[in-house]
Design a protein around this motif. Structure first.
Motif, PDB file in Angstrom:
ATOM      1  N   ALA A 225       1.014  17.737   4.876  1.00  0.00           N
ATOM      2  CA  ALA A 225       1.226  16.416   4.258  1.00  0.00           C
ATOM      3  C   ALA A 225       0.633  15.322   4.691  1.00  0.00           C
ATOM      4  N   TYR A 226       0.210  14.499   4.019  1.00  0.00           N
ATOM      5  CA  TYR A 226      -0.125  12.816   4.636  1.00  0.00           C
ATOM      6  C   TYR A 226       0.698  11.930   3.734  1.00  0.00           C
ATOM      7  N   HIS A 227       1.358  11.317   4.503  1.00  0.00           N
ATOM      8  CA  HIS A 227       2.297  10.315   3.712  1.00  0.00           C
ATOM      9  C   HIS A 227       1.971   8.613   4.283  1.00  0.00           C
ATOM     10  N   GLY A 228       1.228   8.550   5.236  1.00  0.00           N
ATOM     11  CA  GLY A 228       0.977   7.243   5.749  1.00  0.00           C
ATOM     12  C   GLY A 228       0.846   7.203   7.134  1.00  0.00           C
TER      13      GLY A 228
ATOM     14  N   GLY B 140       0.970  -1.209  -0.078  1.00  0.00           N
ATOM     15  CA  GLY B 140      -0.021  -0.031  -0.036  1.00  0.00           C
ATOM     16  C   GLY B 140       1.042   1.400   0.157  1.00  0.00           C
ATOM     17  N   GLY B 141       0.245   2.238   0.321  1.00  0.00           N
ATOM     18  CA  GLY B 141       0.958   3.635   0.331  1.00  0.00           C
ATOM     19  C   GLY B 141       1.935   3.830   1.523  1.00  0.00           C
ATOM     20  N   SER B 142       1.580   3.556   2.505  1.00  0.00           N
ATOM     21  CA  SER B 142       2.482   3.871   3.523  1.00  0.00           C
ATOM     22  C   SER B 142       3.672   2.868   3.632  1.00  0.00           C
TER      23      SER B 142
ATOM     24  N   ALA C  25       4.993   2.023   0.849  1.00  0.00           N
ATOM     25  CA  ALA C  25       5.649   2.327  -0.426  1.00  0.00           C
ATOM     26  C   ALA C  25       6.524   3.652   0.365  1.00  0.00           C
ATOM     27  N   VAL C  26       5.927   4.409   1.035  1.00  0.00           N
ATOM     28  CA  VAL C  26       6.820   5.811   1.449  1.00  0.00           C
ATOM     29  C   VAL C  26       7.727   5.253   2.274  1.00  0.00           C
ATOM     30  N   GLU C  27       7.566   4.128   3.117  1.00  0.00           N
ATOM     31  CA  GLU C  27       8.662   3.683   4.070  1.00  0.00           C
ATOM     32  C   GLU C  27       9.670   2.991   3.310  1.00  0.00           C
TER      33      GLU C  27
ATOM     34  N   SER D 196       8.525  11.738  -5.021  1.00  0.00           N
ATOM     35  CA  SER D 196       7.120  12.461  -5.405  1.00  0.00           C
ATOM     36  C   SER D 196       5.967  11.370  -4.843  1.00  0.00           C
ATOM     37  N   ASP D 197       5.400  11.548  -4.076  1.00  0.00           N
ATOM     38  CA  ASP D 197       4.546  10.593  -3.478  1.00  0.00           C
ATOM     39  C   ASP D 197       3.161  10.735  -4.296  1.00  0.00           C
ATOM     40  N   GLU D 198       2.882   9.790  -5.244  1.00  0.00           N
ATOM     41  CA  GLU D 198       1.703   9.771  -6.124  1.00  0.00           C
ATOM     42  C   GLU D 198       0.883   8.864  -5.717  1.00  0.00           C
ATOM     43  N   VAL D 199       0.715   8.507  -4.438  1.00  0.00           N
ATOM     44  CA  VAL D 199      -0.171   7.407  -3.904  1.00  0.00           C
ATOM     45  C   VAL D 199      -1.518   7.984  -4.285  1.00  0.00           C
ATOM     46  N   VAL D 200      -1.879   9.199  -4.200  1.00  0.00           N
ATOM     47  CA  VAL D 200      -3.223   9.646  -5.068  1.00  0.00           C
ATOM     48  C   VAL D 200      -3.256  10.066  -6.331  1.00  0.00           C
ATOM     49  N   THR D 201      -2.166  10.799  -6.816  1.00  0.00           N
ATOM     50  CA  THR D 201      -2.242  11.596  -7.992  1.00  0.00           C
ATOM     51  C   THR D 201      -2.145  10.644  -9.375  1.00  0.00           C
TER      52      THR D 201
HETATM   53  C1  PLP Z   1      -0.289  10.739  -0.434  1.00  0.00           C
HETATM   54  C2  PLP Z   1      -0.595   9.636   0.361  1.00  0.00           C
HETATM   55  N1  PLP Z   1       0.736   8.785   0.699  1.00  0.00           N
HETATM   56  C3  PLP Z   1       0.539   7.751   1.245  1.00  0.00           C
HETATM   57  C4  PLP Z   1      -0.865   7.477   1.740  1.00  0.00           C
HETATM   58  C5  PLP Z   1      -0.877   5.957   2.747  1.00  0.00           C
HETATM   59  O1  PLP Z   1      -1.465   5.011   1.987  1.00  0.00           O
HETATM   60  P1  PLP Z   1      -1.797   3.685   2.522  1.00  0.00           P
HETATM   61  O2  PLP Z   1      -3.196   4.260   3.261  1.00  0.00           O
HETATM   62  O3  PLP Z   1      -2.227   2.522   1.318  1.00  0.00           O
HETATM   63  O4  PLP Z   1      -0.732   3.099   3.517  1.00  0.00           O
HETATM   64  C6  PLP Z   1      -1.575   8.112   1.518  1.00  0.00           C
HETATM   65  C7  PLP Z   1      -3.249   7.534   1.982  1.00  0.00           C
HETATM   66  O5  PLP Z   1      -4.350   8.245   1.940  1.00  0.00           O
HETATM   67  C8  PLP Z   1      -1.809   9.143   0.790  1.00  0.00           C
HETATM   68  O6  PLP Z   1      -2.879   9.812   0.409  1.00  0.00           O
END
Ligand code: PLP
Length: 468
Positions: free
Chosen positions: A157-160, A124-126, A128-130, A263-268
């Motif tokens: 910011a929100y990254h996880g 998932g996104g968290s 991925a950032v980790e 670049s955190d493209e989890v949403v974009t």
């Molecule tokens: C930009 C961004 N990065 C990371 C995350 C974390 O992703 P996840 O909830 O899949 O771990 C989110 C979740 O909304 C997010 O919006």
């Protein structure tokens, strides 16, 4: 913030509601409700619609959590998962590999900007950032710069929600009661033009942000900073579209100071801004790494990943420590079912949905913008198929704090009655529907939202909370 909708009197789903109250812990609970709440039960999804526990059909305004990009109930995606599970349901990525993960990696690399040629899959996104942050640490250790580890992040910011990714978060209240790796992170100003200092032009605000970045690097020392991380458009922070050229200018500063740009493209990514990745195609930048998740499978399977630049891999291969190990991996890295559904999802996006998203986005933004006619609305902003309606106490101060903090949830509750699920965020409502939404459906969505906001204004006036 998550809407807490109770359905005590539901017919179907009563048992699930009761079981949830007794056994389920849901994300972002408050101490007073933890393990004792049941949020709105959703029974079905179809296209842009979901059906709640009372059998009410609602437009899925946030597309789940910005993820149901191709819409609910796509048979092709269900079949891709079934077929893959029947062929190979799992293999260990430690000693083996599978075909879908390699094919997907090649297709993602073809869409990614610059030399981002490789993928590390996550859950998932968290994660991925980790992975991106741990990769930066490993990279700097292996190339003999163990002091170069600080991470620049930003307000809003929100990254996880893993420890390190959560330490980057800059939204108000996210960290009030939570610990973080504070010594590793430096926060810069949110690139939010709506909240820029009074009297400052957007161009001057952009200069301010770039100067602040440059000063921070100078003050701390580039030899101590490993990376800068940014969502191209801050999503959960309220759909913050940065000033023009801000990302390009910061990208240049990163290059000049040897900082990795993540670049955190989890949403974009995956169509939210009309392209598979937005960094290059929308913002004209070539990051060193891109993180993605959500729309990669349209939410049908928990998959994320990290795209990495060939240059960084080449640096590692040539480093003085060929035996240094990137000791990082997940049981479900490169999951064959996730990668198979992502391949089919990409077929759908490339087969017309990306084109549709690009064509319909201006209509989506223009129709939502009409809500600025309502006195409670301070600004409607957005890009592509993501938008935010920000409510304010009054247009002079643009102050959200005087206002009932739950105004987003109030609007959501009215909209729910009228057939629309909204994502409330304190004084804001975020809209990011499935990319397949049509003009008529956008009209329905905006009509309901207008009525929901109007009813909220009446409530606030009646309660004396607001005099607009
Ligand atoms: C930009 C961004 N990065 C990371 C995350 C974390 O992703 P996840 O909830 O899949 O771990 C989110 C979740 O909304 C997010 O919006």
């Amino acid at each position: 913030m998550v809407a807490v909708l109770d359905f005590e009197d539901t017919g179907s789903g009563d048992e699930a509601v009761d079981l949830a109250r007794r056994h389920l812990i849901q994300p972002w609970p408050t101490a007073g409700a933890i393990g004792a709440e049941a949020r709105g039960l959703i029974g079905e999804g179809d296209g842009i619609y979901i059906t709640d526990g009372k059998g009410r059909r609602l437009i899925d305004g946030p597309a789940g959590m910005w993820c149901i990009n191709v819409g609910h109930r796509r048979e092709e995606l269900a079949r891709a998962m079934y077929d893959q599970a029947m062929q190979l349901s799992y293999n260990t990525p430690w000693y083996t590999m599978n075909e879908p993960s390699a094919m997907l990696a090649q297709r993602l690399a073809a869409h990614a900007p610059g030399d981002l040629s490789h993928v590390f899959y996550t859950t998932g996104g968290s994660t991925a950032v980790e992975t991106a942050l741990r990769f930066m640490q490993f990279y700097n250790n292996a190339r003999g710069q163990p002091e170069k580890k600080l991470i620049l992040s930003r307000g809003g910011a929100y990254h996880g929600s893993t420890y390190l990714s959560a330490s980057l978060n800059g939204r108000p209240r996210d960290r009030d009661w939570m610990d973080g790796a504070d010594g590793l992170v430096v926060k810069l100003t949110a690139p939010n033009p709506f909240r820029r200092p009074a009297g400052m032009s957007v161009e001057a605000f952009c200069d301010f942000l770039v100067d602040e970045f440059r000063d921070a690097v100078r003050g701390i020392g580039a030899e101590k900073i490993g990376a800068f991380i940014a969502e191209p458009v801050q999503a959960s922070g309220g759909v913050i579209v940065p000033p023009e050229n801000y990302l390009k200018r910061v990208r240049e500063l990163c290059r000049a100071n040897d900082l990795l740009f993540i670049s955190d493209e989890v949403v974009t990514a995956f169509g939210r801004l009309g392209h598979v990745f937005a960094s290059g195609d929308v913002f004209g930048i070539e990051p060193d790494m891109i993180t993605f998740a959500k729309g990669v499978t349209s939410g049908y399977f928990p998959l994320g990943g990290l795209m990495v630049s060939e240059r960084l891999l080449e640096d590692l291969r040539r480093s003085n420590h060929p035996d240094a190990m990137f000791a990082h991996g997940l049981t479900y890295s490169s999951h064959p079912v996730g990668c198979a559904v992502a391949l089919k999802n990409l077929d759908l996006l490339e087969g017309g949905i990306l084109d549709h998203a690009r064509k319909i986005a201006p209509y989506f933004q223009a129709r939502l913008k009409t809500l600025e006619e309502l006195p409670l609305v301070g600004e409607v902003r957005g890009m592509g198929l993501m938008a935010c309606v920000e409510c304010v106490a009054d247009r002079e101060s643009n102050d959200p704090l005087q206002l009932d903090r739950q105004v987003g949830s109030r609007i959501d509750a009215h909209c729910h009655e009228l057939g629309l699920l909204v994502r409330p965020l304190i004084n804001m409502c975020v809209m990011s529907p499935p990319l397949i939404i049509t003009k008529d459906e956008i009209d329905d969505m905006v009509t309901i939202l207008r009525e929901g906001i109007s009813r909220t204004m009446e409530d606030l006036r009646r309660e004396g909370v607001w005099r607009g």
